[in-house]
Design a protein around this motif. Structure first.
Motif, mmCIF file in Angstrom:
data_model
loop_
_atom_site.group_PDB
_atom_site.id
_atom_site.type_symbol
_atom_site.label_atom_id
_atom_site.label_comp_id
_atom_site.label_asym_id
_atom_site.label_seq_id
_atom_site.Cartn_x
_atom_site.Cartn_y
_atom_site.Cartn_z
ATOM 1 N N ASP A 439 59.973 -18.944 78.243
ATOM 2 C CA ASP A 439 61.407 -18.721 78.456
ATOM 3 C C ASP A 439 62.113 -20.054 78.200
ATOM 4 O OD1 ASP A 439 63.921 -17.941 79.147
ATOM 5 O OD2 ASP A 439 63.501 -17.642 81.285
ATOM 6 N N ILE A 445 64.220 -14.051 80.040
ATOM 7 C CA ILE A 445 63.467 -13.232 79.086
ATOM 8 C C ILE A 445 62.591 -14.146 78.235
ATOM 9 C CG2 ILE A 445 63.601 -11.574 77.198
ATOM 10 C CD1 ILE A 445 66.347 -10.754 78.206
ATOM 11 N N GLU A 447 60.275 -15.505 75.099
ATOM 12 C CA GLU A 447 60.378 -15.394 73.652
ATOM 13 C C GLU A 447 59.158 -16.050 73.014
ATOM 14 O OE1 GLU A 447 62.594 -19.062 74.941
ATOM 15 O OE2 GLU A 447 63.226 -16.968 75.181
ATOM 16 N N LYS A 452 62.922 -12.571 71.186
ATOM 17 C CA LYS A 452 62.912 -12.209 72.594
ATOM 18 C C LYS A 452 61.906 -11.087 72.852
ATOM 19 C CE LYS A 452 66.349 -14.776 74.214
ATOM 20 N NZ LYS A 452 66.154 -15.794 75.297
ATOM 21 N N ARG A 454 61.789 -8.160 74.103
ATOM 22 C CA ARG A 454 62.660 -7.038 74.460
ATOM 23 C C ARG A 454 62.293 -5.852 73.568
ATOM 24 N NH1 ARG A 454 67.850 -9.052 73.245
ATOM 25 N NH2 ARG A 454 68.032 -9.870 75.372
ATOM 26 N N THR A 456 62.125 -1.114 73.459
ATOM 27 C CA THR A 456 62.537 0.166 74.034
ATOM 28 C C THR A 456 61.337 1.099 74.126
ATOM 29 O OG1 THR A 456 64.767 -0.040 73.129
ATOM 30 C CG2 THR A 456 64.040 2.176 73.744
ATOM 31 N N LYS A 474 59.382 -0.797 84.753
ATOM 32 C CA LYS A 474 60.424 -1.647 84.158
ATOM 33 C C LYS A 474 60.769 -2.821 85.079
ATOM 34 C CE LYS A 474 65.237 -1.584 82.614
ATOM 35 N NZ LYS A 474 66.414 -0.767 82.272
ATOM 36 N N ALA A 478 60.391 -6.827 84.199
ATOM 37 C CA ALA A 478 61.531 -7.753 84.232
ATOM 38 C C ALA A 478 61.211 -8.999 85.053
ATOM 39 C CB ALA A 478 62.756 -7.036 84.787
ATOM 40 N N VAL A 482 59.925 -9.780 80.836
ATOM 41 C CA VAL A 482 59.811 -8.797 79.753
ATOM 42 C C VAL A 482 60.885 -7.733 79.972
ATOM 43 C CG1 VAL A 482 58.328 -7.099 78.633
ATOM 44 C CG2 VAL A 482 57.332 -9.216 79.552
ATOM 45 N N GLN A 483 61.756 -7.550 78.976
ATOM 46 C CA GLN A 483 62.821 -6.552 79.101
ATOM 47 C C GLN A 483 62.408 -5.266 78.417
ATOM 48 O OE1 GLN A 483 66.832 -7.848 78.279
ATOM 49 N NE2 GLN A 483 67.486 -5.767 77.720
ATOM 50 N N ASP A 485 63.571 -1.509 77.886
ATOM 51 C CA ASP A 485 64.624 -0.510 78.009
ATOM 52 C C ASP A 485 63.998 0.885 77.908
ATOM 53 O OD1 ASP A 485 66.641 -2.474 78.127
ATOM 54 O OD2 ASP A 485 66.589 -2.673 75.942
#
Length: 617
Positions: A439, A445, A447, A452, A454, A456, A474, A478, A482-483, A485
């Protein structure tokens, strides 16, 4: 003179009597010889059949013999049908999502394959309800296997008819069309046509070379090479109605087969129920096929009408069950624990609860073409962020068990010494750091290589368990930087994204088998095929080698060793985050008689109701 004449007459009568007696004796001997020859031929056939089949068919039960004395070859599961059953009534169940079409070769979803097809279409043989190790004859009267295992000769029963139907395009009426060997050949020819959208089925039959027709009721299935499931796959074959799907002059057109939307809206089979109507998004209706050949063998289902109502929300399904608009329905774990304490589910209530193991596991699948998930260390790290104990307790209420790999946890293929990765956020952070995740800008988040962490995750939005479970996952992701969606999709849209491999991550489930072949899901040859079941694009040379060995290993003990090595490899690579094997939970109206629980659930084909309790659609 008269005395001599009487003597001659008496002698003549004696000779005639001797001739009659002699003729009768000769005829009797001929009949006896003929019956003995038939008996010897039957014994020889049975010996050949037994010696050629690794899975023996069950003997005919006494009550089945008494009500079908003329039947020489019993039919699968006949012993479970009640001879005192009264015909009639209806059976309404629910499906969470509608199917996209009724063509079972190009449509691989569970609604069609598991809910609809078993009612409409028979196969050559099926497994015994009570003993899953037994294959018993259904459409097949007999079968035999060559010494090298590459040729399986099948003889069909007499009098099997396709369902009557009216072609939705030409409006031609088809009546009393017999099922023949040619319909099985047509099935194989269509599946093996590379332009037909049947990639998942084609992978299973890749080693099947062809079908040689002997006559209308006999054919030979020829395999290219030895395959441990060749007999199972052969006996699982169903015919394909040529008069529906090739109802035109000239050669077969695969593109037309894929896109024949009118014909792909109906189902034509030869099983116990006939397709009647599809009110898309609402109801699929079937009725009992009165010309079903199984009637002669004591396996005609008593219930007359079947309906499959599309009801996405579990609470709506439960309300329909309580108001008697549904006769059976699945239950969520939350409903099982908290919503079934009412009098309707009590000892004097009209609903019974049913719990069974099922050959299913659910998972989170990585799209391995996404650079985020390119390395196993990252994938294992994310698996350490799954609090399985909490999810089993809070979401499944103890009605599921964690799994560590792609095999049914109670089956021999599963290596029970391999445990799921424990919930350990600290270990997850260590592995993510080792994999190069940082980070750098302190925004919370991670990278790597300027990208990043991130993505879905897509999931079928009709699944209430996923809706409750995924936010927990989720949240833990986070906390580790780790994001994730979440995107809930209609099932048909979800399938399209999977077939085109257009997703980052997915939440799904697979239904397995007792003797699994990992080829369809895990072999590299399937990774880049659109519509294949290897939608995560998994490629691994060692996995390919193990899969190919499994497919040609006939000794169960040796094959189990290969399964266990494959299990460990997949566990270490973690292309899926393996989650849980949930219990099957459902409810059934108590008015149905002959309810019996089997290893994989109850059989609705054998249910019946007294006249006073029967209902109509």
């Amino acid at each position: 003179m008269n005395n001599r004449r009487y003597a001659d007459i008496l002698l003549t009568l004696c000779l005639i009597a001797l001739l009659v007696i002699g003729y009768a004796l000769i005829a009797a001997l001929d009949r006896t010889r003929f019956e003995l020859e038939n008996l010897h031929a039957t014994v020889r056939a049975l010996k050949e059949k037994i010696s050629s089949e690794p899975l023996r068919t069950a003997s005919v039960p006494e009550k089945q013999e008494s009500r079908s004395a003329a039947v020489s070859v019993p039919m699968a599961n006949a012993e479970f049908f009640d001879p005192d059953a009264l015909p009639g009534d209806r059976y309404i169940t629910s499906i969470a999502a509608d199917t996209k079409n009724m063509n079972y070769l190009i449509n691989n979803d569970a609604t069609l394959g598991q809910d609809l097809m078993p009612r409409v279409m028979d196969s050559l043989a099926v497994r015994n309800y009570a003993d899953l190790n037994k294959f018993e004859p259904q459409m097949a009267e007999s079968w035999s296997v060559s010494e090298d295992g590459l040729r399986i000769r099948v003889k069909l029963r007499e009098g099997i008819l396709w369902h009557d139907f009216t072609d939705p395009v030409s409006k031609k009426e088809w009546r009393d069309v017999p099922v023949t060997s040619g319909d099985f050949k047509f099935y194989i020819d269509v599946v093996k046509n590379p332009k037909v959208d049947a990639a998942p089925i084609r992978t299973y039959l890749s080693d099947l070379d062809s079908i040689r027709i002997i006559n209308d009721r006999e054919f030979e299935v020829i395999w290219k090479k030895r395959y441990f499931l060749s007999l199972d796959m052969t006996l699982s074959l169903s015919p394909l109605p040529r008069h529906l799907y090739h109802a035109y002059e000239g050669p077969f057109d695969p593109v037309r087969f894929n896109e024949d939307h009118e014909r792909n809206r109906i189902l034509v089979g030869c099983g116990p129920y006939r397709f009647v109507k599809w009110d898309k998004g609402h109801r699929i209706l079937m009725t009992r096929w009165e010309k079903y050949y199984g009637r002669r063998y004591g396996v005609m289902p008593p219930i007359r009408d079947l309906a499959f109502d599309v009801i996405q929300h579990p609470n709506t399904r439960l309300q329909a069950l309580l108001s008697r608009d549904l006769d059976t329905s699945p239950l969520t774990p939350d409903q099982w624990i908290h919503r079934t304490n009412s009098p309707e589910f009590g000892e004097k209530g009209f609903l019974r609860k049913i719990q069974n193991l099922q050959l299913v596991y659910n998972y989170l699948g990585f799209n391995l073409s996404n650079p985020l998930f390119r390395d196993a260390k990252t994938r294992v790290a994310l698996s350490h962020l799954i609090d399985r104990d909490r999810i089993v307790k809070d979401i499944y209420y103890g009605l599921a068990r964690p799994v560590s790999g792609p095999f049914f946890p109670e089956g021999p293929a599963c290596d029970k010494s391999i445990q799921p990765y424990p919930f350990s956020p600290s270990r997850a952070r260590e592995l993510l750091a080792e994999a190069g995740w940082r980070d750098s800008d302190n925004d919370g988040i991670l990278e790597r290589d300027g990208r990043k962490f991130r993505f879905t995750l897509i999931y079928p939005n009709a699944n209430e368990t996923y809706k409750r479970m995924l936010p927990i996952i989720k949240e833990e992701m986070a906390k580790a930087g780790v994001q994730m969606d979440l995107l809930g999709l209609e099932w048909s849209v979800c399938v399209q994204r999977l077939e085109k491999k257009s997703f980052d991550m997915c939440a799904l489930a697979w239904s397995g088998g007792l003797n699994p072949d990992p080829f369809q899901l895990w072999h590299s040859s399937q990774a880049d095929l659109e519509g294949s079941s290897n939608h995560i694009r998994f490629k691994n040379a060692e996995a390919d080698r193990l899969i190919e060995q499994i497919r040609v290993t006939f000794d169960p003990a040796e094959r189990q060793k290969l399964y266990h090595r494959f299990h460990r490899l997949v566990h270490e690579e973690q292309p899926y985050i393996f989650l849980f094997a949930p219990f099957s939970l459902s409810a059934l109206n108590r008015r149905y008689h002959n309810f019996r629980q089997f290893p994989l659930g109850f059989a609705d084909m054998i249910l019946w109701t007294p006249k006073a309790e029967q209902m109509t659609l």
